[in-house]
Design a protein around this motif. Structure first.
Motif, PDB file in Angstrom:
ATOM      1  N   ASP A 414     -55.564 -65.384 -30.874  1.00 30.01           N
ATOM      2  CA  ASP A 414     -56.643 -65.155 -30.067  1.00 30.01           C
ATOM      3  C   ASP A 414     -57.814 -65.459 -30.940  1.00 30.01           C
ATOM      4  O   ASP A 414     -58.727 -65.562 -30.498  1.00 30.01           O
ATOM      5  CB  ASP A 414     -56.851 -63.863 -29.323  1.00 30.01           C
ATOM      6  N   SER A 415     -57.581 -65.809 -32.352  1.00 34.39           N
ATOM      7  CA  SER A 415     -58.709 -66.185 -33.142  1.00 34.39           C
ATOM      8  C   SER A 415     -59.231 -67.292 -33.063  1.00 34.39           C
ATOM      9  O   SER A 415     -58.734 -68.637 -32.420  1.00 34.39           O
ATOM     10  CB  SER A 415     -58.263 -66.108 -34.641  1.00 34.39           C
ATOM     11  N   PRO A 416     -60.746 -67.727 -32.966  1.00 39.83           N
ATOM     12  CA  PRO A 416     -61.347 -69.025 -32.783  1.00 39.83           C
ATOM     13  C   PRO A 416     -60.689 -70.051 -33.759  1.00 39.83           C
ATOM     14  O   PRO A 416     -60.855 -71.353 -33.608  1.00 39.83           O
ATOM     15  CB  PRO A 416     -62.710 -68.801 -32.949  1.00 39.83           C
ATOM     16  N   VAL A 417     -60.285 -69.752 -34.856  1.00 42.32           N
ATOM     17  CA  VAL A 417     -59.751 -70.694 -35.783  1.00 42.32           C
ATOM     18  C   VAL A 417     -58.713 -71.551 -35.371  1.00 42.32           C
ATOM     19  O   VAL A 417     -58.857 -72.894 -35.714  1.00 42.32           O
ATOM     20  CB  VAL A 417     -59.289 -70.072 -37.104  1.00 42.32           C
ATOM     21  N   TRP A 418     -58.000 -71.335 -34.467  1.00 45.57           N
ATOM     22  CA  TRP A 418     -56.847 -72.014 -33.770  1.00 45.57           C
ATOM     23  C   TRP A 418     -57.460 -73.188 -32.912  1.00 45.57           C
ATOM     24  O   TRP A 418     -56.992 -74.091 -32.715  1.00 45.57           O
ATOM     25  CB  TRP A 418     -56.024 -71.288 -32.996  1.00 45.57           C
ATOM     26  N   HIS A 419     -58.831 -72.920 -32.475  1.00 44.49           N
ATOM     27  CA  HIS A 419     -59.295 -73.808 -31.473  1.00 44.49           C
ATOM     28  C   HIS A 419     -59.931 -75.143 -32.294  1.00 44.49           C
ATOM     29  O   HIS A 419     -60.069 -76.243 -32.084  1.00 44.49           O
ATOM     30  CB  HIS A 419     -60.535 -73.428 -30.699  1.00 44.49           C
ATOM     31  N   GLY A 420     -60.023 -74.965 -33.499  1.00 42.45           N
ATOM     32  CA  GLY A 420     -60.382 -76.144 -34.713  1.00 42.45           C
ATOM     33  C   GLY A 420     -58.861 -76.282 -35.505  1.00 42.45           C
ATOM     34  O   GLY A 420     -59.285 -77.033 -36.528  1.00 42.45           O
ATOM     35  N   TYR A 421     -58.000 -75.978 -34.899  1.00 38.53           N
ATOM     36  CA  TYR A 421     -56.740 -76.552 -35.890  1.00 38.53           C
ATOM     37  C   TYR A 421     -56.701 -77.906 -36.183  1.00 38.53           C
ATOM     38  O   TYR A 421     -56.820 -78.599 -35.079  1.00 38.53           O
ATOM     39  CB  TYR A 421     -55.480 -75.850 -35.007  1.00 38.53           C
ATOM     40  N   GLN A 422     -56.181 -78.188 -37.278  1.00 33.46           N
ATOM     41  CA  GLN A 422     -55.998 -79.455 -37.755  1.00 33.46           C
ATOM     42  C   GLN A 422     -54.542 -79.352 -38.611  1.00 33.46           C
ATOM     43  O   GLN A 422     -54.299 -78.237 -39.269  1.00 33.46           O
ATOM     44  CB  GLN A 422     -56.917 -80.098 -38.735  1.00 33.46           C
ATOM     45  N   ALA A 423     -53.571 -80.215 -38.383  1.00 32.67           N
ATOM     46  CA  ALA A 423     -52.405 -80.308 -39.118  1.00 32.67           C
ATOM     47  C   ALA A 423     -52.565 -79.984 -40.680  1.00 32.67           C
ATOM     48  O   ALA A 423     -53.318 -81.019 -41.339  1.00 32.67           O
ATOM     49  CB  ALA A 423     -51.207 -81.524 -38.784  1.00 32.67           C
ATOM     50  N   PRO A 424     -52.009 -79.021 -41.392  1.00 30.80           N
ATOM     51  CA  PRO A 424     -52.233 -78.980 -42.838  1.00 30.80           C
ATOM     52  C   PRO A 424     -51.629 -79.941 -43.618  1.00 30.80           C
ATOM     53  O   PRO A 424     -50.737 -80.581 -43.045  1.00 30.80           O
ATOM     54  CB  PRO A 424     -51.726 -77.589 -43.043  1.00 30.80           C
ATOM     55  N   GLN A 425     -52.053 -79.998 -44.755  1.00 32.71           N
ATOM     56  CA  GLN A 425     -51.291 -81.053 -45.632  1.00 32.71           C
ATOM     57  C   GLN A 425     -50.368 -80.417 -46.737  1.00 32.71           C
ATOM     58  O   GLN A 425     -49.652 -80.978 -47.467  1.00 32.71           O
ATOM     59  CB  GLN A 425     -52.448 -81.519 -46.533  1.00 32.71           C
ATOM     60  N   GLU A 426     -50.479 -79.038 -46.805  1.00 34.70           N
ATOM     61  CA  GLU A 426     -49.358 -78.230 -47.487  1.00 34.70           C
ATOM     62  C   GLU A 426     -49.343 -76.842 -47.002  1.00 34.70           C
ATOM     63  O   GLU A 426     -49.940 -76.384 -46.052  1.00 34.70           O
ATOM     64  CB  GLU A 426     -49.902 -77.833 -48.978  1.00 34.70           C
ATOM     65  N   ARG A 427     -48.232 -76.366 -47.385  1.00 36.49           N
ATOM     66  CA  ARG A 427     -47.781 -75.028 -46.884  1.00 36.49           C
ATOM     67  C   ARG A 427     -48.411 -73.922 -47.514  1.00 36.49           C
ATOM     68  O   ARG A 427     -49.007 -73.961 -48.647  1.00 36.49           O
ATOM     69  CB  ARG A 427     -46.454 -74.920 -47.391  1.00 36.49           C
ATOM     70  N   PRO A 428     -48.970 -73.128 -46.453  1.00 37.97           N
ATOM     71  CA  PRO A 428     -49.777 -71.840 -47.048  1.00 37.97           C
ATOM     72  C   PRO A 428     -48.617 -70.904 -48.036  1.00 37.97           C
ATOM     73  O   PRO A 428     -47.377 -71.015 -47.988  1.00 37.97           O
ATOM     74  CB  PRO A 428     -50.010 -71.148 -45.659  1.00 37.97           C
ATOM     75  N   MET A 429     -49.385 -69.785 -48.439  1.00 31.98           N
ATOM     76  CA  MET A 429     -48.532 -68.949 -49.230  1.00 31.98           C
ATOM     77  C   MET A 429     -48.005 -67.909 -48.336  1.00 31.98           C
ATOM     78  O   MET A 429     -47.054 -67.297 -48.880  1.00 31.98           O
ATOM     79  CB  MET A 429     -49.469 -68.316 -50.303  1.00 31.98           C
ATOM     80  N   ALA A 430     -48.528 -67.592 -47.238  1.00 31.10           N
ATOM     81  CA  ALA A 430     -47.813 -66.712 -46.311  1.00 31.10           C
ATOM     82  C   ALA A 430     -48.111 -66.672 -44.947  1.00 31.10           C
ATOM     83  O   ALA A 430     -48.815 -67.776 -44.555  1.00 31.10           O
ATOM     84  CB  ALA A 430     -48.478 -65.198 -46.633  1.00 31.10           C
ATOM     85  N   LEU A 431     -47.547 -66.039 -44.178  1.00 28.49           N
ATOM     86  CA  LEU A 431     -47.566 -65.953 -42.750  1.00 28.49           C
ATOM     87  C   LEU A 431     -47.900 -64.833 -41.887  1.00 28.49           C
ATOM     88  O   LEU A 431     -47.141 -63.831 -42.442  1.00 28.49           O
ATOM     89  CB  LEU A 431     -46.295 -66.925 -42.145  1.00 28.49           C
ATOM     90  N   ARG A 432     -48.677 -64.781 -41.022  1.00 28.29           N
ATOM     91  CA  ARG A 432     -48.831 -63.595 -40.136  1.00 28.29           C
ATOM     92  C   ARG A 432     -47.629 -63.480 -39.215  1.00 28.29           C
ATOM     93  O   ARG A 432     -47.422 -64.281 -38.481  1.00 28.29           O
ATOM     94  CB  ARG A 432     -50.296 -63.449 -39.389  1.00 28.29           C
ATOM     95  N   LEU A 433     -46.926 -62.220 -39.323  1.00 23.91           N
ATOM     96  CA  LEU A 433     -45.752 -62.097 -38.661  1.00 23.91           C
ATOM     97  C   LEU A 433     -45.992 -60.990 -37.467  1.00 23.91           C
ATOM     98  O   LEU A 433     -45.149 -60.476 -36.667  1.00 23.91           O
ATOM     99  CB  LEU A 433     -44.666 -61.420 -39.625  1.00 23.91           C
ATOM    100  N   GLY A 434     -47.300 -60.263 -37.431  1.00 27.52           N
ATOM    101  CA  GLY A 434     -47.746 -59.573 -36.569  1.00 27.52           C
ATOM    102  C   GLY A 434     -48.786 -58.512 -36.886  1.00 27.52           C
ATOM    103  O   GLY A 434     -49.232 -59.036 -37.895  1.00 27.52           O
ATOM    104  N   ARG A 682     -49.229 -73.939 -26.875  1.00 33.45           N
ATOM    105  CA  ARG A 682     -49.097 -75.475 -26.468  1.00 33.45           C
ATOM    106  C   ARG A 682     -50.010 -76.222 -27.044  1.00 33.45           C
ATOM    107  O   ARG A 682     -49.624 -77.414 -27.278  1.00 33.45           O
ATOM    108  CB  ARG A 682     -49.128 -75.740 -24.706  1.00 33.45           C
ATOM    109  N   GLN A 683     -51.357 -76.068 -27.024  1.00 33.72           N
ATOM    110  CA  GLN A 683     -52.254 -76.745 -27.653  1.00 33.72           C
ATOM    111  C   GLN A 683     -52.057 -77.136 -28.999  1.00 33.72           C
ATOM    112  O   GLN A 683     -52.113 -78.281 -29.556  1.00 33.72           O
ATOM    113  CB  GLN A 683     -53.782 -76.285 -27.374  1.00 33.72           C
TER     114      GLN A 683
END
Length: 695
Positions: A414-434, A682-683
């Motif tokens: 539900d973070s607004p950052v997903w509304h400006g999502y662009q495909a990344p160029q490299e893998r991040p260091m970590a992932l939010r699992l919950g 889906r978006q």
């Protein structure tokens, strides 16, 4: 990329001549044991130590020091050697550390001869131990791997050597101590300590989260060492009258009892959870050469800042800040719980002493005694809660600043950052699992971050057992209201749990796809009964999953056969340094295998392949995500227990099952589901599909 290991994790080595670099908070003795396939030693000649620093293929330092380099040539080792264990022990010389818990946690790095770090492990959770098996290099199917061990021994060198099957353990330990004492291994003093505030906090590894992996990892628990079991696991016990053990991932020296005067300081020793008090006004005798500290601003404490942690990039600083918040919350709540327990035990003791004589149990004097004891108990608990509320206020304010600044890989759906999502160029260091939280503060959620690439698979429990370890009802209801899918009133039934479990799996898969560059990550699904189609719709519609999985045993066998072949080929290519020789039809992308409704549709051959993928897959980019009812898998007996233990268990509903061995907390885990009715998944998958089609 350096693999950051937690206890029990392993990593494939791509070379046989390596260095093992040790850094500790004080002088330590480094040694190596050469064991057989079971880890047993043939005799004293299988131990390299300061008194005998050279063995075939091994050379260790001759001195006790805060930093060591151990040279290892795995090709030169005798054929009978299958395990190379790195030992660290505290010398008994004057001024040496009494236990590993009295200084910062030691770290071990396996590097190439050019200094390139291959794997790193920080030995967190040590306390009363004076010797520890840090890491081991072991041979498996012709290849060498490194495993983070972290097994400590309060009995020191003799206990550690005896545990490895050496009959002459006591004699050899005495020989090593004699070598150090006679000057054959002169101790080198530790480097001068550096005060580490929030911005100086060292980079941390996966946490763990609490062990489930905490998700971390699993730091050593008291049960691993009988001598340590008497010390408990509460972090607050180093800060208050009932002190027992610190829970910080970066162990620091601390007094077991509070100072004689002044309030108890519950703050993390390496992270400022509250601003330092202002220094007193400068005296008239102050000179320019001895300037006084400028007092803090009168308008209150400094405001929290996102990225206020150590790190080379904003992503790394935010990652370390999140885990610093996790440590602060664990420490503050542990301090409060310890103080409350102390207050309760003190009240009981006072009542027992005052009313021990039956003649004093009735009358006005007895009533006054009881009231006084209860009032003192209430006062102590109120003071402890006030200290907790102060720390929680600081953490809540920090969370309100940090959460909006998190990048997509760390952010909620539900973070607004997903509304400006662009495909990344490299893998991040970590992932939010919950998210993780504790019942003392329901409105503070700490992101549960796991390092990438995933070194451990996931098990999403889809059966009623997912609620066995549930937390208090108010806590669960708050979490249920924030779930991304509508829940019926009352506890979810088996069908609803199964649906939520598969939705959680798809949400995690979508996150993994979204945070990797297009084409670098792929998803495969096993669904023998064909019941997961509704949950898989976002993946199929976006093209992330080419088609719905083939049902029945045929679909199970074909997917497992293809992934097993991929693991075998990549392992051989890595072992022989022939990555260019892989078949052209082999998909180089990392693979996530989602297994739905396990173990339905699996025979013995399929089970064997699945366990092989769980053990060997993560090192070569094949990761496992199981959706299964743990109770149903027990029908197979103990054959599936190793698979169950090797995976990180999460639940599709809020559940307090993640045990934290640092401080004994049971953290409540909340799954990373999107808000009800949201189309964000889906978006994001649609944008990722468009990026894949763009040349």
């Amino acid at each position: 990329m350096t693999a950051e290991l937690v206890r029990g994790q392993n990593h494939l080595l791509d070379r046989t001549r390596v260095e093992i670099r040790v850094a500790a908070g004080g002088p330590v003795v480094a040694g190596v044991t050469l064991g057989d396939a079971q880890g047993r030693l043939s005799g004293v000649e299988a131990v390299a130590h300061p008194g005998a620093p050279r063995r075939t293929g091994i050379e260790v330092p001759r001195q006790a020091a805060a930093e060591h380099r151990i040279a290892v040539d795995l090709d030169a080792l005798p054929a009978a050697v299958h395990r190379v264990s790195v030992l660290l022990a505290l010398p008994s010389t004057t001024g040496a550390l009494p236990t590993f818990g009295a200084a910062a946690a030691p770290s071990v790095a396996v590097t190439g001869l050019d200094g390139t770090a291959l794997a790193r492990y920080t030995l967190t959770g040590l306390d009363a131990e004076s010797a520890v098996v840090a890491v081991e290099l072991y041979r498996r199917q012709g290849a060498w791997k490194v495993r983070a061990v972290g097994q400590g021994y309060a009995g020191g060198l003799p206990a550690m050597l005896h545990d490895q099957g050496l009959p002459q353990a006591a004699e050899l330990a005495a020989e090593i101590e004699q070598a150090v004492g006679l000057g054959q291994a002169r101790a080198v003093p530790a480097p001068a300590p550096v005060a580490a505030g929030r911005s100086e906090r060292p980079v941390t590894g996966p946490a763990a989260p609490p062990a489930g992996d905490r998700p971390s990892p699993a730091p050593r628990t008291a049960s691993d060492d009988p001598a340590a079991s008497a010390h408990g696991a509460g972090v607050a016990h180093r800060a208050g009258p009932t002190a027992e053990q610190t829970a910080a991932s970066e162990t620091g020296a601390a007094s077991p009892t509070p100072p004689a005067a002044g309030p108890v300081d519950y703050r993390h020793p390496r992270r400022r959870s509250a601003p330092a008090p202002p220094d007193p006004a400068p005296s008239p005798a102050a000179t320019p050469s001895t300037p006084a500290t400028v007092p803090a601003a009168a308008d209150g404490p400094a405001q929290p800042v996102a990225g206020d942690a150590a790190g080379w990039s904003m992503e790394e600083r935010l990652y370390n800040q999140v885990w610093g918040m996790f440590e602060d919350l664990a420490r503050s709540v542990a301090a409060y719980r310890s103080a409350a327990d102390f207050a309760a035990s003190r009240m009981e003791q006072e009542l027992d002493e005052a009313l021990a004589d039956p003649r004093n149990r009735l009358g006005a004097a007895a009533d006054v005694t009881r009231a006084t004891a209860r009032d003192r108990h209430a006062t102590l608990v109120t003071q402890a809660r006030a200290a907790l509320d102060r720390d929680l206020g600081q953490l809540v304010a920090e969370s309100q600043v940090v959460e909006p600044a998190l990048p997509p890989a760390f952010a909620r759906w539900d973070s607004p950052v997903w509304h400006g999502y662009q495909a990344p160029q490299e893998r991040p260091m970590a992932l939010r699992l919950g998210d993780l939280h504790l019942p003392e503060v329901l409105d503070l959620r700490i992101p549960m971050l796991v390092r990438l690439p995933l070194e451990r698979g996931l098990w999403i429990d889809s059966g009623p057992a997912a609620l066995v370890h549930g937390g208090p009802d108010p806590e669960r209801e708050v979490g249920r209201r924030e779930l991304g899918s509508a829940l019926t009133d009352g506890p979810p039934d088996e069908a609803e749990l199964g649906r939520l479990a598969m939705e959680t799996a798809v949400a995690i898969a979508a996150r993994l796809l979204a945070v990797h560059p297009p084409g670098d990550f792929a998803v495969q699904v096993i669904d023998p009964a064909g019941t997961a189609a509704p949950a898989l719709a976002p993946l199929v519609e976006s093209g992330a999953l080419p088609a719905l999985p083939v049902p029945g045993a045929q679909g199970v066998a074909s997917v497992l056969e293809g992934l097993t072949r991929r693991v075998d080929l990549v392992q051989m290519a890595v072992r022989h340094r022939a990555a260019d020789s892989l078949p052209p039809d082999l998909d180089p992308a990392e693979q996530l295998l989602i297994v739905h409704d396990f173990p339905h549709g699996f025979d013995d051959r399929a089970l064997t392949r699945l366990r092989y993928l769980a053990d060997e897959g993560p090192a070569v980019g094949v990761h496992l995500l199981m959706v299964a009812d743990r109770a149903r898998t027990r029908e197979y007996g103990p054959v599936l227990d190793p698979l169950w233990r090797s995976l990180l268990r999460i639940t599709p509903v809020p559940d307090a099952h993640l045990a934290d061995p640092w401080v004994g907390h049971a953290w409540t885990y909340e799954p990373p589901l999107a808000p009800a009715g949201s189309q964000v998944v889906r978006q994001v998958l649609g944008q990722l599909a468009a990026a894949r089609r763009t040349p």
